[in-house]
Scaffold this motif. Structure first.
Motif, PDB file in Angstrom:
ATOM      1  N   VAL A  34       0.906  -1.269  -0.090  1.00 53.00           N
ATOM      2  CA  VAL A  34       0.037  -0.053   0.040  1.00 53.00           C
ATOM      3  C   VAL A  34       0.857   1.174  -0.097  1.00 53.00           C
ATOM      4  O   VAL A  34       0.676   2.060  -0.656  1.00 53.00           O
ATOM      5  N   LEU A  35       1.874   1.245   0.988  1.00 58.48           N
ATOM      6  CA  LEU A  35       2.856   2.320   0.726  1.00 58.48           C
ATOM      7  C   LEU A  35       3.640   2.777  -0.575  1.00 58.48           C
ATOM      8  O   LEU A  35       3.678   3.748  -0.879  1.00 58.48           O
ATOM      9  N   ALA A  36       3.728   1.469  -1.149  1.00 58.75           N
ATOM     10  CA  ALA A  36       4.587   1.584  -2.392  1.00 58.75           C
ATOM     11  C   ALA A  36       3.713   1.970  -3.530  1.00 58.75           C
ATOM     12  O   ALA A  36       4.008   2.826  -4.319  1.00 58.75           O
ATOM     13  N   HIS A  37       2.043   1.890  -3.270  1.00 59.29           N
ATOM     14  CA  HIS A  37       1.212   2.207  -4.301  1.00 59.29           C
ATOM     15  C   HIS A  37       0.972   3.822  -4.045  1.00 59.29           C
ATOM     16  O   HIS A  37       1.201   4.401  -4.975  1.00 59.29           O
ATOM     17  N   GLU A  38       1.108   4.193  -2.909  1.00 59.51           N
ATOM     18  CA  GLU A  38       1.052   5.636  -2.751  1.00 59.51           C
ATOM     19  C   GLU A  38       2.056   6.358  -3.123  1.00 59.51           C
ATOM     20  O   GLU A  38       2.042   7.805  -3.652  1.00 59.51           O
ATOM     21  N   ARG A  39       3.343   5.750  -2.652  1.00 61.92           N
ATOM     22  CA  ARG A  39       4.665   6.277  -3.214  1.00 61.92           C
ATOM     23  C   ARG A  39       4.819   6.539  -4.930  1.00 61.92           C
ATOM     24  O   ARG A  39       5.187   7.683  -5.096  1.00 61.92           O
ATOM     25  N   ALA A  40       4.043   5.675  -5.184  1.00 58.35           N
ATOM     26  CA  ALA A  40       4.021   5.708  -6.956  1.00 58.35           C
ATOM     27  C   ALA A  40       2.974   6.817  -7.311  1.00 58.35           C
ATOM     28  O   ALA A  40       3.522   7.524  -8.253  1.00 58.35           O
ATOM     29  N   HIS A  41       2.126   7.264  -6.706  1.00 56.51           N
ATOM     30  CA  HIS A  41       1.272   8.340  -7.019  1.00 56.51           C
ATOM     31  C   HIS A  41       2.157   9.653  -6.529  1.00 56.51           C
ATOM     32  O   HIS A  41       1.949  10.418  -7.641  1.00 56.51           O
ATOM     33  N   VAL A  42       2.775   9.660  -5.730  1.00 54.17           N
ATOM     34  CA  VAL A  42       3.754  10.751  -5.625  1.00 54.17           C
ATOM     35  C   VAL A  42       4.840  10.998  -6.411  1.00 54.17           C
ATOM     36  O   VAL A  42       5.030  12.045  -7.053  1.00 54.17           O
ATOM     37  N   ARG A  43       5.467  10.097  -6.692  1.00 53.47           N
ATOM     38  CA  ARG A  43       6.939  10.073  -7.790  1.00 53.47           C
ATOM     39  C   ARG A  43       6.502  10.324  -8.952  1.00 53.47           C
ATOM     40  O   ARG A  43       7.161  10.969  -9.616  1.00 53.47           O
ATOM     41  N   GLU A  44       5.526   9.586  -9.496  1.00 60.11           N
ATOM     42  CA  GLU A  44       4.953   9.927 -10.962  1.00 60.11           C
ATOM     43  C   GLU A  44       4.061  10.928 -11.110  1.00 60.11           C
ATOM     44  O   GLU A  44       3.573  11.374 -12.365  1.00 60.11           O
ATOM     45  N   ARG A  45       3.717  11.921 -10.119  1.00 53.29           N
ATOM     46  CA  ARG A  45       2.878  13.060 -10.167  1.00 53.29           C
ATOM     47  C   ARG A  45       1.590  12.717 -10.904  1.00 53.29           C
ATOM     48  O   ARG A  45       1.365  13.630 -11.838  1.00 53.29           O
ATOM     49  N   HIS A  46       0.765  11.649 -10.411  1.00 54.07           N
ATOM     50  CA  HIS A  46      -0.270  11.486 -11.040  1.00 54.07           C
ATOM     51  C   HIS A  46      -1.286  12.790 -11.011  1.00 54.07           C
ATOM     52  O   HIS A  46      -2.214  12.643 -12.006  1.00 54.07           O
ATOM     53  N   ASP A  47      -1.357  13.536 -10.097  1.00 53.87           N
ATOM     54  CA  ASP A  47      -1.964  14.572  -9.863  1.00 53.87           C
ATOM     55  C   ASP A  47      -1.982  15.622 -11.069  1.00 53.87           C
ATOM     56  O   ASP A  47      -2.945  16.105 -11.760  1.00 53.87           O
ATOM     57  N   ILE A  48      -0.802  15.704 -11.604  1.00 58.57           N
ATOM     58  CA  ILE A  48      -0.427  16.676 -12.463  1.00 58.57           C
ATOM     59  C   ILE A  48      -1.002  15.929 -13.975  1.00 58.57           C
ATOM     60  O   ILE A  48      -1.510  16.615 -14.858  1.00 58.57           O
ATOM     61  N   ALA A  49      -0.885  14.737 -14.025  1.00 59.31           N
ATOM     62  CA  ALA A  49      -1.418  13.654 -15.259  1.00 59.31           C
ATOM     63  C   ALA A  49      -2.818  14.159 -15.078  1.00 59.31           C
ATOM     64  O   ALA A  49      -3.331  13.815 -16.453  1.00 59.31           O
ATOM     65  N   LEU A  50      -3.352  14.132 -14.046  1.00 56.47           N
ATOM     66  CA  LEU A  50      -5.044  14.203 -14.305  1.00 56.47           C
ATOM     67  C   LEU A  50      -5.570  15.688 -14.384  1.00 56.47           C
ATOM     68  O   LEU A  50      -6.938  15.842 -14.493  1.00 56.47           O
ATOM     69  N   LEU A  51      -4.566  16.596 -14.288  1.00 56.62           N
ATOM     70  CA  LEU A  51      -5.181  17.863 -14.441  1.00 56.62           C
ATOM     71  C   LEU A  51      -5.872  18.438 -15.615  1.00 56.62           C
ATOM     72  O   LEU A  51      -7.135  18.751 -15.490  1.00 56.62           O
ATOM     73  N   PRO A  52      -5.308  18.032 -16.777  1.00 56.99           N
ATOM     74  CA  PRO A  52      -6.208  18.449 -17.793  1.00 56.99           C
ATOM     75  C   PRO A  52      -7.606  17.634 -18.025  1.00 56.99           C
ATOM     76  O   PRO A  52      -8.155  17.986 -18.708  1.00 56.99           O
ATOM     77  N   LEU A  53      -7.345  16.298 -17.632  1.00 57.11           N
ATOM     78  CA  LEU A  53      -8.427  15.669 -17.674  1.00 57.11           C
ATOM     79  C   LEU A  53      -9.489  15.896 -16.990  1.00 57.11           C
ATOM     80  O   LEU A  53     -10.952  15.838 -17.467  1.00 57.11           O
ATOM     81  N   VAL A  54      -9.359  16.317 -15.651  1.00 53.71           N
ATOM     82  CA  VAL A  54     -10.337  16.718 -14.735  1.00 53.71           C
ATOM     83  C   VAL A  54     -11.015  18.052 -15.245  1.00 53.71           C
ATOM     84  O   VAL A  54     -12.149  18.112 -15.001  1.00 53.71           O
ATOM     85  N   ALA A  55     -10.197  18.846 -15.648  1.00 55.05           N
ATOM     86  CA  ALA A  55     -10.668  20.133 -16.271  1.00 55.05           C
ATOM     87  C   ALA A  55     -11.671  19.714 -17.493  1.00 55.05           C
ATOM     88  O   ALA A  55     -12.719  20.474 -17.611  1.00 55.05           O
ATOM     89  N   ALA A  56     -11.331  18.892 -18.474  1.00 50.55           N
ATOM     90  CA  ALA A  56     -12.208  18.489 -19.376  1.00 50.55           C
ATOM     91  C   ALA A  56     -13.400  18.016 -18.814  1.00 50.55           C
ATOM     92  O   ALA A  56     -14.611  18.297 -19.327  1.00 50.55           O
ATOM     93  N   CYS A  57     -13.305  17.274 -17.690  1.00 50.94           N
ATOM     94  CA  CYS A  57     -14.732  16.573 -17.323  1.00 50.94           C
ATOM     95  C   CYS A  57     -15.374  17.614 -16.765  1.00 50.94           C
ATOM     96  O   CYS A  57     -16.779  17.691 -16.836  1.00 50.94           O
ATOM     97  N   ARG A  58     -14.958  18.698 -16.172  1.00 52.48           N
ATOM     98  CA  ARG A  58     -15.673  19.744 -15.648  1.00 52.48           C
ATOM     99  C   ARG A  58     -16.564  20.349 -16.991  1.00 52.48           C
ATOM    100  O   ARG A  58     -17.659  20.934 -16.644  1.00 52.48           O
ATOM    101  N   THR A  59     -15.879  20.914 -17.967  1.00 49.66           N
ATOM    102  CA  THR A  59     -16.459  21.568 -19.207  1.00 49.66           C
ATOM    103  C   THR A  59     -17.363  20.505 -19.543  1.00 49.66           C
ATOM    104  O   THR A  59     -18.491  21.007 -20.073  1.00 49.66           O
TER     105      THR A  59
END
Length: 313
Positions: A187-212
């Motif tokens: 579980v810690l490795a899973h969360e560390r992958a989110h942090v290291r690969e910056r999945h939050d940035i990857a999701l940013l344009p997609l979440v913005a598109a979902c809002r639109t």
């Protein structure tokens, strides 16, 4: 009285933008039901990003190009000519198209910027709250890749990360007590992958598109599918470190009753059944030539609208 520009601009850029919009739409439609999308989640997320960004920029470019249809220059230089006080006036139809393109471009920029600001604000609130109620567990200090691990005194099971500046992984005491050591590491490795690969940035344009797109079929599909794919990306990294069995057992212990992660964070417990099935029956990786072709397709989707902005008449 100012004269209008002569009709000298060819239709090549307009046709090009139309083709890019159609191709980007077709790509998104194909990704909704692609049988291979779970075989390479990182690549599928990249294709979603490329298609969404391409669609947005091509739509803006199409409107701008239509508004400047009589200007014998590429779109970007033609826009600059409008700053000249002696430039000829546009026809009403051109003015409407140009205004729509500029408004759409401004709306896209505002949506992305406001979403980034809102997400940052929510993460700051989560960090401040964790500083007040979270505790420190010295036994977890050996986990690399994150700045801090906070433990919440709660009997329920929850696990999520707060990415970005001062990245943080959050676990509940119920999670620590319920999971065996290998499961907790996964579980810690899973969360560390989110942090290291910056999945939050990857999701940013997609979440913005979902809002639109709102509650449309495409908007809901992007929101649900990409969220699942991002979790699979982190699962894939965790499996390389800890093995699929430990992570699968941990996810089953969480089940569907795990507490949801706060807004602005990335949790570990979404779409448990689908992810466990993938862990139990790992799909065959895509052939290298297919991966190369899809990467090339993503590059074409992203660069085509930018190239069309510079196409001369």
């Amino acid at each position: 009285m100012r004269a209008t520009w002569p009709d000298r601009r060819p239709m090549t850029p307009v046709v090009g933008y139309v083709l890019v919009v159609v191709i980007a739409t077709a790509t998104m439609t194909a990704l909704l039901d692609a049988s291979w999308r779970y075989r390479s989640p990182h690549l599928t997320v990249l294709l979603w990003q490329a298609a969404v960004v391409s669609f947005g920029f091509a739509t803006v470019g199409l409107l701008l190009c239509a508004g400047l249809a009589s200007v014998p220059d590429p779109t970007l230089p033609a826009l600059l000519t409008l700053l000249d006080p002696d430039s000829p006036t546009l026809t009403p139809a051109q003015g409407v198209a140009l205004t729509a393109g500029l408004v759409l471009a401004g709306w896209i920029a505002f949506s992305v910027a406001s979403l980034a600001w809102e997400t940052r604000r929510r993460r700051t609130q989560v960090r401040d709250l964790l500083d007040m109620v979270g505790t420190h567990d010295a036994a977890l200090d050996t986990v690399p890749g994150v700045d801090e691990i906070s433990v919440l005194d709660h009997p329920g099971m929850t696990a999520y990360c707060v990415p970005g500046w001062r990245s943080r992984v959050v676990l509940s005491t119920g999670t620590i007590a319920s999971l065996a050591a290998p499961e907790l590491r996964s579980v810690l490795a899973h969360e560390r992958a989110h942090v290291r690969e910056r999945h939050d940035i990857a999701l940013l344009p997609l979440v913005a598109a979902c809002r639109t797109l709102g509650d449309s079929r495409l908007g809901c599909a992007i929101r649900d599918q990409v969220a699942l794919l991002v979790e699979m990306c982190a699962d894939q990294v965790a499996c390389r470190e800890c093995g699929p069995r430990a992570l699968g057992n941990a996810l089953r212990r969480f089940g569907d009753s795990a507490a949801h992660a706060p807004s602005g964070t990335l949790g570990a417990t979404g779409s448990v059944l689908t992810r466990c099935d993938r862990l139990d029956h790992p799909p065959k990786p895509l052939p290298r030539w297919v991966i190369a072709g899809l990467l090339l397709w993503a590059a074409v989707l992203v660069t085509a609208p930018a190239v069309l902005l510079l196409v001369p008449s």
